[in-house]
Design an enzyme around this catalytic site. Structure first.
Site, PDB file in Angstrom:
ATOM      1  N   GLU A 160      -2.752  -5.328 -33.741  1.00 26.10           N
ATOM      2  CA  GLU A 160      -4.122  -5.852 -33.717  1.00 26.10           C
ATOM      3  C   GLU A 160      -4.109  -7.329 -33.356  1.00 26.10           C
ATOM      4  O   GLU A 160      -5.145  -7.919 -33.092  1.00 26.10           O
ATOM      5  CB  GLU A 160      -4.796  -5.661 -35.067  1.00 26.10           C
ATOM      6  CG  GLU A 160      -5.258  -4.250 -35.328  1.00 26.10           C
ATOM      7  CD  GLU A 160      -6.140  -3.705 -34.221  1.00 26.10           C
ATOM      8  OE1 GLU A 160      -7.164  -4.343 -33.930  1.00 26.10           O
ATOM      9  OE2 GLU A 160      -5.801  -2.654 -33.654  1.00 26.10           O
TER      10      GLU A 160
ATOM     11  N   PRO B  14      -5.157 -11.123 -24.724  1.00 25.14           N
ATOM     12  CA  PRO B  14      -6.423 -11.003 -23.999  1.00 25.14           C
ATOM     13  C   PRO B  14      -7.354 -12.190 -24.237  1.00 25.14           C
ATOM     14  O   PRO B  14      -8.347 -12.351 -23.535  1.00 25.14           O
ATOM     15  CB  PRO B  14      -7.050  -9.723 -24.562  1.00 25.14           C
ATOM     16  CG  PRO B  14      -6.050  -9.083 -25.440  1.00 25.14           C
ATOM     17  CD  PRO B  14      -4.943 -10.032 -25.695  1.00 25.14           C
TER      18      PRO B  14
ATOM     19  N   ASP C 264       0.584 -15.955   1.414  1.00 21.14           N
ATOM     20  CA  ASP C 264      -0.018 -14.951   0.546  1.00 21.14           C
ATOM     21  C   ASP C 264      -1.519 -15.054   0.401  1.00 21.14           C
ATOM     22  O   ASP C 264      -2.084 -16.126   0.495  1.00 21.14           O
ATOM     23  CB  ASP C 264       0.498 -15.130  -0.892  1.00 21.14           C
ATOM     24  CG  ASP C 264       1.840 -14.514  -1.055  1.00 21.14           C
ATOM     25  OD1 ASP C 264       2.199 -13.693  -0.223  1.00 21.14           O
ATOM     26  OD2 ASP C 264       2.521 -14.880  -2.029  1.00 21.14           O
TER      27      ASP C 264
ATOM     28  N   ARG D 292       8.468 -15.354  -7.668  1.00 15.88           N
ATOM     29  CA  ARG D 292       8.410 -15.294  -6.207  1.00 15.88           C
ATOM     30  C   ARG D 292       7.986 -16.619  -5.584  1.00 15.88           C
ATOM     31  O   ARG D 292       8.076 -16.797  -4.371  1.00 15.88           O
ATOM     32  CB  ARG D 292       7.536 -14.123  -5.729  1.00 15.88           C
ATOM     33  CG  ARG D 292       6.118 -14.158  -6.202  1.00 15.88           C
ATOM     34  CD  ARG D 292       5.441 -12.829  -5.976  1.00 15.88           C
ATOM     35  NE  ARG D 292       5.369 -12.475  -4.563  1.00 15.88           N
ATOM     36  CZ  ARG D 292       4.655 -13.126  -3.672  1.00 15.88           C
ATOM     37  NH1 ARG D 292       3.946 -14.180  -4.031  1.00 15.88           N
ATOM     38  NH2 ARG D 292       4.633 -12.743  -2.403  1.00 15.88           N
TER      39      ARG D 292
HETATM   40  N1  ADE Z   1      -2.078  -8.218 -24.502  1.00 16.28           N
HETATM   41  C1  ADE Z   1      -2.935  -7.174 -24.557  1.00 16.28           C
HETATM   42  N2  ADE Z   1      -3.793  -7.201 -23.536  1.00 16.28           N
HETATM   43  C2  ADE Z   1      -3.492  -8.304 -22.790  1.00 16.28           C
HETATM   44  C3  ADE Z   1      -4.022  -8.884 -21.631  1.00 16.28           C
HETATM   45  N3  ADE Z   1      -5.060  -8.363 -20.978  1.00 16.28           N
HETATM   46  N4  ADE Z   1      -3.455 -10.016 -21.155  1.00 16.28           N
HETATM   47  C4  ADE Z   1      -2.414 -10.570 -21.818  1.00 16.28           C
HETATM   48  N5  ADE Z   1      -1.875 -10.083 -22.939  1.00 16.28           N
HETATM   49  C5  ADE Z   1      -2.396  -8.950 -23.421  1.00 16.28           C
END
Ligand code: ADE
Length: 261
Positions: A121, A94, A174, A159
């Site tokens: 974590e 994230p 697209d 793709r």
């Molecule tokens: N791992 C956990 N959440 C994620 C996300 N939003 N994007 C990429 N990897 C992740």
């Protein structure tokens, strides 16, 4: 293209790669996808991949050793195969740069990709600092691991590879390719439960249809994703449409405003 995925849940990739476009691309040798179990690169009796965080806190952290060893093994093979080209090593997290069509296009230009699925974590920061060359997030939300994000990235990249989709044009048309949303599509019947297909699409007038579609693209993007308009590649006609639609929206909203007392 060759894609190597490093994960502690390799079985999560079995089903998606067995169907549809993924399967066809693999069967046609347009892509070779190798899924590696990080656990296979542990050296202790219990095959430990995670440990408690230094400094305390909740959850577990992926240990650096097995991840470094797994990437080294994969890179060895890739460098031999490709005559020295080092592939990008991408961590799904994230905290990465936000994935979009432009990044998918960028990745589709590589002959090899290595994807590491983070977990728990997090992953020991030394992996990020000294091994990973790129970090990608698929959105501002937290998932339980990097496996689904890796599948999202692989789908978007695959793709784009020549020959993967039925016709080369389908990826070209697209949503997001030109930075705008897609126009609405209809198929038979021409009237479904009293809801007719827009007449222009039945007219056979290709110029009018093309103009209607460009208008729909601009209208939808302005309505749903106005943030995309400024960075999109707009032609002269589209810029004019934006101007007119914005002016007419302003006029409408000032008509709807309560009169001042
Ligand atoms: N791992 C956990 N959440 C994620 C996300 N939003 N994007 C990429 N990897 C992740």
């Amino acid at each position: 293209m060759r894609i190597d995925v490093l994960t502690i849940f390799p079985q999560m990739f079995d089903v998606p790669f067995s169907f549809g476009i993924f399967k066809r691309a693999i069967d046609r040798n347009l892509v070779k996808i190798n899924v590696h179990n990080i656990r296979d690169y542990t050296h202790d009796k219990h095959h430990t991949v995670d440990d408690y965080p230094y400094g305390g806190g909740p959850g577990m952290v992926l240990k650096p050793g097995p991840v470094f060893d797994a990437v080294a093994a994969v890179q060895d093979q890739i460098v031999k195969e490709s005559g020295g080209v080092e592939p990008p090593v991408i961590l799904l997290t994230p905290q990465g740069r936000l994935f979009n069509q432009q990044i998918a296009t960028e990745l589709s230009g590589h002959s090899h990709l290595v994807l590491i699925c983070g977990h728990y974590e997090g992953i020991d920061e030394r992996v990020v600092e000294h091994l990973v060359t790129d970090e990608i997030s698929i959105g501002d939300y937290v998932l339980t691991g990097g496996e689904l994000p890796a599948l999202v990235v692989i789908d978007a990249v695959l793709r784009l590879l020549p020959g993967v989709l039925g016709s080369e044009d389908s990826a070209q048309e697209d949503s997001h390719v030109h930075g705008l949303l897609e126009y609405p599509q209809y198929t038979r019947p021409a009237d479904f439960q009293g809801w007719p297909v827009p007449e222009v699409l039945l007219s056979g007038n290709h110029a009018q249809i093309a103009r209607w579609r460009r208008e729909q693209i601009v209208r939808r993007t302005l309505e749903r994703r106005p943030d995309l308009i400024n960075s999109a590649e707009l032609g002269r006609e589209e810029k004019e449409m934006v101007k007119q639609m914005t002016a007419s929206n302003k006029a409408k909203s000032s008509l709807n405003k309560e009169p001042e007392k």
